[in-house]
Enzyme design. Structure first.
Site, mmCIF file in Angstrom:
data_model
loop_
_atom_site.group_PDB
_atom_site.id
_atom_site.type_symbol
_atom_site.label_atom_id
_atom_site.label_comp_id
_atom_site.label_asym_id
_atom_site.label_seq_id
_atom_site.Cartn_x
_atom_site.Cartn_y
_atom_site.Cartn_z
ATOM 1 N N ALA A 1 0.839 -1.207 0.000
ATOM 2 C CA ALA A 1 0.000 0.000 0.000
ATOM 3 C C ALA A 1 0.871 1.252 0.000
ATOM 4 O O ALA A 1 2.029 1.217 0.428
ATOM 5 C CB ALA A 1 -0.868 -0.012 1.258
ATOM 6 N N GLU B 1 0.149 -10.025 0.272
ATOM 7 C CA GLU B 1 -1.172 -10.504 0.715
ATOM 8 C C GLU B 1 -2.064 -10.811 -0.493
ATOM 9 O O GLU B 1 -2.812 -11.782 -0.506
ATOM 10 C CB GLU B 1 -1.821 -9.469 1.631
ATOM 11 N N GLU C 1 5.059 -4.859 7.423
ATOM 12 C CA GLU C 1 4.159 -3.918 8.108
ATOM 13 C C GLU C 1 4.603 -3.599 9.531
ATOM 14 O O GLU C 1 4.377 -2.503 10.027
ATOM 15 C CB GLU C 1 2.727 -4.478 8.145
HETATM 16 C C1 LIG Z 1 -9.547 0.662 11.196
HETATM 17 C C2 LIG Z 1 -8.371 0.172 10.515
HETATM 18 C C3 LIG Z 1 -8.672 -0.647 9.337
HETATM 19 C C4 LIG Z 1 -7.484 -0.756 8.478
HETATM 20 C C5 LIG Z 1 -7.715 -1.747 7.404
HETATM 21 C C6 LIG Z 1 -6.510 -1.846 6.571
HETATM 22 C C7 LIG Z 1 -6.604 -3.052 5.718
HETATM 23 C C8 LIG Z 1 -5.285 -3.380 5.188
HETATM 24 C C9 LIG Z 1 -4.930 -2.594 4.017
HETATM 25 C C10 LIG Z 1 -3.754 -2.617 3.476
HETATM 26 C C11 LIG Z 1 -2.681 -3.462 3.973
HETATM 27 C C12 LIG Z 1 -1.428 -3.171 3.304
HETATM 28 C C13 LIG Z 1 -0.443 -2.604 3.985
HETATM 29 C C14 LIG Z 1 0.844 -2.361 3.319
HETATM 30 O O1 LIG Z 1 1.104 -2.808 2.230
HETATM 31 S S1 LIG Z 1 1.940 -1.400 4.171
HETATM 32 C C15 LIG Z 1 3.296 -1.209 3.049
HETATM 33 C C16 LIG Z 1 4.147 -2.409 3.012
HETATM 34 N N1 LIG Z 1 5.271 -2.201 2.142
HETATM 35 C C17 LIG Z 1 6.399 -1.683 2.567
HETATM 36 O O2 LIG Z 1 6.582 -1.386 3.731
HETATM 37 C C18 LIG Z 1 7.458 -1.494 1.515
HETATM 38 C C19 LIG Z 1 8.182 -0.225 1.756
HETATM 39 N N2 LIG Z 1 9.129 0.050 0.682
HETATM 40 C C20 LIG Z 1 10.324 -0.568 0.590
HETATM 41 O O3 LIG Z 1 10.669 -1.461 1.322
HETATM 42 C C21 LIG Z 1 11.212 -0.078 -0.486
HETATM 43 O O4 LIG Z 1 10.842 1.219 -0.817
HETATM 44 C C22 LIG Z 1 11.162 -0.956 -1.766
HETATM 45 C C23 LIG Z 1 11.807 -2.319 -1.458
HETATM 46 C C24 LIG Z 1 9.742 -1.144 -2.284
HETATM 47 C C25 LIG Z 1 11.994 -0.253 -2.875
HETATM 48 O O5 LIG Z 1 13.274 0.021 -2.343
HETATM 49 P P1 LIG Z 1 14.270 0.993 -3.149
HETATM 50 O O6 LIG Z 1 14.339 0.578 -4.557
HETATM 51 O O7 LIG Z 1 15.538 1.038 -2.342
HETATM 52 O O8 LIG Z 1 13.564 2.410 -3.153
HETATM 53 P P2 LIG Z 1 13.245 3.415 -1.949
HETATM 54 O O9 LIG Z 1 13.079 2.693 -0.677
HETATM 55 O O10 LIG Z 1 14.241 4.517 -1.973
HETATM 56 O O11 LIG Z 1 11.813 3.943 -2.397
HETATM 57 C C26 LIG Z 1 11.679 4.686 -3.611
HETATM 58 C C27 LIG Z 1 10.604 5.729 -3.402
HETATM 59 O O12 LIG Z 1 9.353 5.084 -3.236
HETATM 60 C C28 LIG Z 1 8.759 5.501 -1.980
HETATM 61 N N3 LIG Z 1 8.049 4.346 -1.430
HETATM 62 C C29 LIG Z 1 8.486 3.087 -1.353
HETATM 63 N N4 LIG Z 1 7.558 2.289 -0.819
HETATM 64 C C30 LIG Z 1 6.512 3.079 -0.558
HETATM 65 C C31 LIG Z 1 5.222 2.846 0.003
HETATM 66 N N5 LIG Z 1 4.823 1.616 0.388
HETATM 67 N N6 LIG Z 1 4.383 3.875 0.132
HETATM 68 C C32 LIG Z 1 4.734 5.116 -0.258
HETATM 69 N N7 LIG Z 1 5.948 5.416 -0.805
HETATM 70 C C33 LIG Z 1 6.815 4.408 -0.950
HETATM 71 C C34 LIG Z 1 9.949 5.916 -1.120
HETATM 72 O O13 LIG Z 1 9.517 6.786 -0.118
HETATM 73 C C35 LIG Z 1 10.839 6.563 -2.139
HETATM 74 O O14 LIG Z 1 10.311 7.849 -2.395
HETATM 75 P P3 LIG Z 1 11.273 9.083 -2.614
HETATM 76 O O15 LIG Z 1 12.150 9.143 -1.397
HETATM 77 O O16 LIG Z 1 10.339 10.234 -2.731
HETATM 78 O O17 LIG Z 1 12.060 8.793 -3.844
#
Ligand SMILES: CCCCCCCC/C=C\C/C=C/C(=O)SCCNC(=O)CCNC(=O)[C@H](O)C(C)(C)COP(=O)(O)OP(=O)(O)OC[C@H]1O[C@@H](n2cnc3c(N)ncnc32)[C@H](O)[C@@H]1OP(=O)(O)O
Length: 343
Positions: A27, A69, A89
């Protein structure tokens, strides 16, 4: 698009792939701080899993968080050998809240799921295959391979491939396992809520039928989602990346600057932070002059710093570097150190 593919009778099987060589990193974390919009992930995954035709995930690049997921909702997972998979997460102060905490233990067993979910670590495609998280690994074009595979299973029912219908693999002593893991997680987590909630969610997977487990996952996620810890950890995610872009008004940037070795440092002020900074510097091999003008504070700091150094050295099995630190209460005798600073 997905609805169309699933309802079109001419379509016999479906492949879900990502864009630009990446399956899905999960997400958009920025969206967590505003009201959620767009199709909700849980019903999307349920729709995929309950499809009457086989759905195959073609995993290239990364399948993380909600991305993994979604892949767990598919009936088969084919990964490129360079792909990485994980449920990170916990690092965002959350748990895998779109069924991940309930499907993963059913697929790979409770101990392995606890490891992946509570540490948030990424696994390689090879490890994913070993764990049973993916069905196949390929060095070739992953989407082509997934399409070939999807055609080969097009006439098979996906019924036996729905992870939500799997019983959680049995474990000889679940209570002892969870007690032990909870104790270790609490020790490591030092007050963090998410790792503890992750263990509770996996326990629900191991002890409850899938629908009740999903309900428990939702309750636990709801407590984490709006917590200060989750907000802070999500802020930390972006702050860590912003550091990479940080520059001085002169245009100097840390990543374009040659590092200079620091051998000597002075820490001024030995409150809680100053003591911690002095210990960290000594442990990094830097000679420290620790300065504090308040005599009582200085006496307390000497004792605290020595015992922190001794404890740290004991943990690492080395001798404490007590000779690396000198104390002073005389502010006028500030020496020229490579690094001077303090709270
Ligand atoms: C009442 C409550 C009810 C709630 C109900 C909720 C239901 C559930 C709904 C959803 C569940 C889902 C949850 C999730 O998925 S949480 C996210 C999980 N994923 C992560 O944590 C991945 C995070 N990212 C990474 O690990 C890395 O970025 C990478 C491996 C994907 C890529 O690595 P790399 O190539 O080294 O690049 P960067 O890390 O430098 O990232 C590039 C750029 O992209 C931005 N970014 C990366 N991931 C995300 C993200 N998940 N969201 C937003 N932005 C992201 C990062 O910030 C960089 O940006 P920049 O600095 O501006 O260039």
């Amino acid at each position: 698009m997905m609805d169309k593919a699933l309802s079109d009778r001419k379509v016999k099987s479906v492949v879900i792939c990502g864009h630009n060589g990446k399956f899905c990193g999960g997400a958009d974390i920025r969206e967590f701080s505003s009201p959620l919009t767009g199709p909700l992930l849980i019903p999307v995954i349920q729709g995929v899993e309950s499809a009457a035709k086989p759905v195959v995930a073609a995993i290239e690049g990364v399948a993380l968080g909600g991305g993994l997921e979604l892949a767990l909702g598919c009936h088969y997972r084919i990964a490129n050998s360079k792909a990485r998979l994980g449920l990170p997460e916990v690092h965002l102060g959350l748990l895998p809240g779109a069924g991940g905490s309930q499907r993963l233990p059913r697929l790979i067993g409770v101990p392995a799921a606890l490891d992946l979910i509570t540490t948030g670590r990424h696994v390689t495609a090879a490890e994913a295959l070993q764990l049973g998280l993916v069905d196949r690994v390929t060095d070739r074009n992953t989407v082509d391979e997934a399409v070939k595979f999807a055609l080969s299973v097009a006439d098979q029912s996906p019924q036996s491939r729905r992870i939500s219908t799997f019983p959680c693999p049995r474990h000889p002593d679940l209570d002892a396992l969870f007690e032990d893991v909870m104790q270790r997680v609490r020790q490591r987590a030092r007050g963090a809520l998410a790792p503890v909630a992750c263990v509770r969610a996996v326990r629900a997977a191991a002890t409850l039928p899938f629908p009740q487990g999903m309900e428990r996952e939702r309750e636990l996620m709801a407590t984490l989602f709006t917590s200060g810890q989750a907000r802070a950890q999500q802020y930390h995610f972006f702050a860590q990346r912003a550091v990479g872009r940080w520059s001085m008004p002169s245009g100097a940037r840390w990543d374009k600057t040659k590092p200079v070795a620091v051998h000597k440092a002075m820490v001024i002020g030995l409150g809680t932070m100053g003591r911690g900074i002095a210990v960290a510097l000594v442990q990094a091999g830097v000679s420290v002059v620790a300065m504090e003008t308040n005599e009582k504070q200085l006496t307390d700091a000497k004792q605290a710093i020595s015992s922190m150094l001794e404890r740290g050295a004991k943990r690492r099995g080395v001798a404490p570097a007590l000779d690396k630190i000198r104390y002073s209460s005389d502010h006028s005798r500030r020496s020229r150190s490579a690094l001077t600073g303090g709270p």
